[in-house]
Design a protein around this motif. Structure first.
Motif, PDB file in Angstrom:
ATOM      1  N   LEU A 243      -4.228  -7.320   0.515  1.00  0.00           N
ATOM      2  CA  LEU A 243      -3.600  -6.300  -0.321  1.00  0.00           C
ATOM      3  C   LEU A 243      -4.411  -5.007  -0.309  1.00  0.00           C
ATOM      4  O   LEU A 243      -3.850  -3.919  -0.191  1.00  0.00           O
ATOM      5  CB  LEU A 243      -3.405  -6.804  -1.748  1.00  0.00           C
ATOM      6  N   LEU A 244      -5.723  -5.114  -0.393  1.00  0.00           N
ATOM      7  CA  LEU A 244      -6.578  -3.931  -0.329  1.00  0.00           C
ATOM      8  C   LEU A 244      -6.436  -3.243   1.021  1.00  0.00           C
ATOM      9  O   LEU A 244      -6.335  -2.015   1.105  1.00  0.00           O
ATOM     10  CB  LEU A 244      -8.037  -4.294  -0.589  1.00  0.00           C
ATOM     11  N   SER A 245      -6.395  -4.021   2.086  1.00  0.00           N
ATOM     12  CA  SER A 245      -6.219  -3.468   3.421  1.00  0.00           C
ATOM     13  C   SER A 245      -4.890  -2.716   3.524  1.00  0.00           C
ATOM     14  O   SER A 245      -4.828  -1.624   4.094  1.00  0.00           O
ATOM     15  CB  SER A 245      -6.277  -4.588   4.456  1.00  0.00           C
ATOM     16  N   ALA A 246      -3.838  -3.285   2.964  1.00  0.00           N
ATOM     17  CA  ALA A 246      -2.530  -2.639   3.002  1.00  0.00           C
ATOM     18  C   ALA A 246      -2.527  -1.352   2.186  1.00  0.00           C
ATOM     19  O   ALA A 246      -1.969  -0.335   2.623  1.00  0.00           O
ATOM     20  CB  ALA A 246      -1.457  -3.592   2.492  1.00  0.00           C
TER      21      ALA A 246
ATOM     22  N   LEU B  34       4.306 -15.773  -8.921  1.00  0.00           N
ATOM     23  CA  LEU B  34       4.938 -14.495  -8.600  1.00  0.00           C
ATOM     24  C   LEU B  34       4.144 -13.770  -7.528  1.00  0.00           C
ATOM     25  O   LEU B  34       2.926 -13.810  -7.511  1.00  0.00           O
ATOM     26  CB  LEU B  34       5.017 -13.620  -9.855  1.00  0.00           C
ATOM     27  N   GLN B  35       4.854 -13.068  -6.661  1.00  0.00           N
ATOM     28  CA  GLN B  35       4.226 -12.287  -5.600  1.00  0.00           C
ATOM     29  C   GLN B  35       4.287 -10.813  -5.997  1.00  0.00           C
ATOM     30  O   GLN B  35       5.349 -10.203  -5.987  1.00  0.00           O
ATOM     31  CB  GLN B  35       4.956 -12.530  -4.279  1.00  0.00           C
ATOM     32  N   TRP B  36       3.142 -10.236  -6.342  1.00  0.00           N
ATOM     33  CA  TRP B  36       3.065  -8.867  -6.819  1.00  0.00           C
ATOM     34  C   TRP B  36       2.788  -7.851  -5.716  1.00  0.00           C
ATOM     35  O   TRP B  36       2.856  -6.649  -5.952  1.00  0.00           O
ATOM     36  CB  TRP B  36       1.979  -8.758  -7.896  1.00  0.00           C
ATOM     37  N   ALA B  37       2.491  -8.286  -4.529  1.00  0.00           N
ATOM     38  CA  ALA B  37       2.105  -7.368  -3.455  1.00  0.00           C
ATOM     39  C   ALA B  37       3.179  -6.330  -3.162  1.00  0.00           C
ATOM     40  O   ALA B  37       2.876  -5.150  -2.977  1.00  0.00           O
ATOM     41  CB  ALA B  37       1.760  -8.137  -2.189  1.00  0.00           C
ATOM     42  N   GLY B  38       4.428  -6.729  -3.139  1.00  0.00           N
ATOM     43  CA  GLY B  38       5.501  -5.792  -2.844  1.00  0.00           C
ATOM     44  C   GLY B  38       5.595  -4.680  -3.871  1.00  0.00           C
ATOM     45  O   GLY B  38       5.778  -3.508  -3.525  1.00  0.00           O
ATOM     46  N   ILE B  39       5.463  -5.037  -5.141  1.00  0.00           N
ATOM     47  CA  ILE B  39       5.533  -4.043  -6.207  1.00  0.00           C
ATOM     48  C   ILE B  39       4.325  -3.111  -6.137  1.00  0.00           C
ATOM     49  O   ILE B  39       4.459  -1.891  -6.273  1.00  0.00           O
ATOM     50  CB  ILE B  39       5.640  -4.725  -7.580  1.00  0.00           C
ATOM     51  N   VAL B  40       3.151  -3.681  -5.910  1.00  0.00           N
ATOM     52  CA  VAL B  40       1.937  -2.862  -5.800  1.00  0.00           C
ATOM     53  C   VAL B  40       2.059  -1.896  -4.626  1.00  0.00           C
ATOM     54  O   VAL B  40       1.766  -0.703  -4.761  1.00  0.00           O
ATOM     55  CB  VAL B  40       0.683  -3.755  -5.656  1.00  0.00           C
ATOM     56  N   LEU B  41       2.503  -2.385  -3.490  1.00  0.00           N
ATOM     57  CA  LEU B  41       2.618  -1.531  -2.307  1.00  0.00           C
ATOM     58  C   LEU B  41       3.704  -0.469  -2.483  1.00  0.00           C
ATOM     59  O   LEU B  41       3.541   0.668  -2.025  1.00  0.00           O
ATOM     60  CB  LEU B  41       2.877  -2.366  -1.062  1.00  0.00           C
TER      61      LEU B  41
ATOM     62  N   VAL C 270     -10.175   6.428   6.255  1.00  0.00           N
ATOM     63  CA  VAL C 270      -9.566   5.416   5.381  1.00  0.00           C
ATOM     64  C   VAL C 270      -8.912   4.321   6.228  1.00  0.00           C
ATOM     65  O   VAL C 270      -8.916   3.152   5.847  1.00  0.00           O
ATOM     66  CB  VAL C 270      -8.579   6.068   4.388  1.00  0.00           C
ATOM     67  N   MET C 271      -8.372   4.679   7.396  1.00  0.00           N
ATOM     68  CA  MET C 271      -7.802   3.663   8.290  1.00  0.00           C
ATOM     69  C   MET C 271      -8.882   2.696   8.769  1.00  0.00           C
ATOM     70  O   MET C 271      -8.663   1.484   8.823  1.00  0.00           O
ATOM     71  CB  MET C 271      -7.122   4.330   9.494  1.00  0.00           C
ATOM     72  N   ALA C 272     -10.060   3.230   9.090  1.00  0.00           N
ATOM     73  CA  ALA C 272     -11.172   2.358   9.490  1.00  0.00           C
ATOM     74  C   ALA C 272     -11.567   1.436   8.336  1.00  0.00           C
ATOM     75  O   ALA C 272     -11.838   0.245   8.551  1.00  0.00           O
ATOM     76  CB  ALA C 272     -12.368   3.198   9.938  1.00  0.00           C
ATOM     77  N   LEU C 273     -11.578   1.971   7.124  1.00  0.00           N
ATOM     78  CA  LEU C 273     -11.872   1.129   5.959  1.00  0.00           C
ATOM     79  C   LEU C 273     -10.804   0.051   5.785  1.00  0.00           C
ATOM     80  O   LEU C 273     -11.111  -1.078   5.411  1.00  0.00           O
ATOM     81  CB  LEU C 273     -11.961   1.986   4.690  1.00  0.00           C
ATOM     82  N   SER C 274      -9.574   0.407   6.066  1.00  0.00           N
ATOM     83  CA  SER C 274      -8.478  -0.553   5.972  1.00  0.00           C
ATOM     84  C   SER C 274      -8.675  -1.713   6.943  1.00  0.00           C
ATOM     85  O   SER C 274      -8.411  -2.871   6.609  1.00  0.00           O
ATOM     86  CB  SER C 274      -7.149   0.141   6.269  1.00  0.00           C
ATOM     87  N   LEU C 275      -9.149  -1.382   8.138  1.00  0.00           N
ATOM     88  CA  LEU C 275      -9.387  -2.436   9.136  1.00  0.00           C
ATOM     89  C   LEU C 275     -10.524  -3.367   8.730  1.00  0.00           C
ATOM     90  O   LEU C 275     -10.534  -4.535   9.091  1.00  0.00           O
ATOM     91  CB  LEU C 275      -9.688  -1.806  10.497  1.00  0.00           C
ATOM     92  N   ALA C 276     -11.472  -2.832   7.957  1.00  0.00           N
ATOM     93  CA  ALA C 276     -12.632  -3.621   7.555  1.00  0.00           C
ATOM     94  C   ALA C 276     -12.437  -4.327   6.214  1.00  0.00           C
ATOM     95  O   ALA C 276     -13.219  -5.214   5.873  1.00  0.00           O
ATOM     96  CB  ALA C 276     -13.865  -2.720   7.476  1.00  0.00           C
ATOM     97  N   ALA C 277     -11.401  -3.955   5.464  1.00  0.00           N
ATOM     98  CA  ALA C 277     -11.200  -4.520   4.125  1.00  0.00           C
ATOM     99  C   ALA C 277     -10.841  -5.997   4.216  1.00  0.00           C
ATOM    100  O   ALA C 277     -10.053  -6.400   5.061  1.00  0.00           O
ATOM    101  CB  ALA C 277     -10.113  -3.751   3.388  1.00  0.00           C
ATOM    102  N   GLN C 278     -11.398  -6.779   3.331  1.00  0.00           N
ATOM    103  CA  GLN C 278     -11.185  -8.213   3.369  1.00  0.00           C
ATOM    104  C   GLN C 278      -9.877  -8.683   2.732  1.00  0.00           C
ATOM    105  O   GLN C 278      -9.098  -9.332   3.397  1.00  0.00           O
ATOM    106  CB  GLN C 278     -12.376  -8.930   2.718  1.00  0.00           C
TER     107      GLN C 278
END
Length: 94
Positions: free
Chosen positions: A58-61, A3-10, A47-55
């Motif tokens: 899903l965390l980045s999104a 199952l792909q949970w990313a859509g529900i999480v986002l 937070v956008m800069a953190l998003s760019l650095a997140a590995q």
């Protein structure tokens, strides 16, 4: 089959950040006027800069959605100012 949970999480993150942001803008504006706008912009950029650095993607999104919501809340503080000025104006026709 996995199952792909990313859509529900986002979707949940989007709904939650917009809901919190709506309340936050109204309360911050009522208490502090437009002063919180720049800190909200800055928080969004941070937070956008953190998003760019997140590995993990899903965390980045999640961070990206949160960042754009914070940034937009900074804009909404000014829009809320205009709305409250219009509502309190004696020339408003209802």
């Amino acid at each position: 089959m996995s199952l792909q949970w990313a859509g529900i999480v986002l979707a949940f993150v989007t709904f939650t950040t917009i809901g919190i942001g709506h309340v936050l803008v109204r309360r911050l504006h009522a208490r502090y006027g437009t002063r919180p706008a720049l800190p909200l912009f800055g928080s969004g950029l941070l937070v956008m800069a953190l998003s760019l650095a997140a590995q993990p993607d899903l965390l980045s999104a999640v961070l990206g959605l949160t960042a754009i919501t914070l940034f937009w809340d900074g804009i909404e503080i000014y829009r809320q100012e205009k709305r409250t000025q219009r509502e309190s104006s004696p020339l408003v026709h209802r």
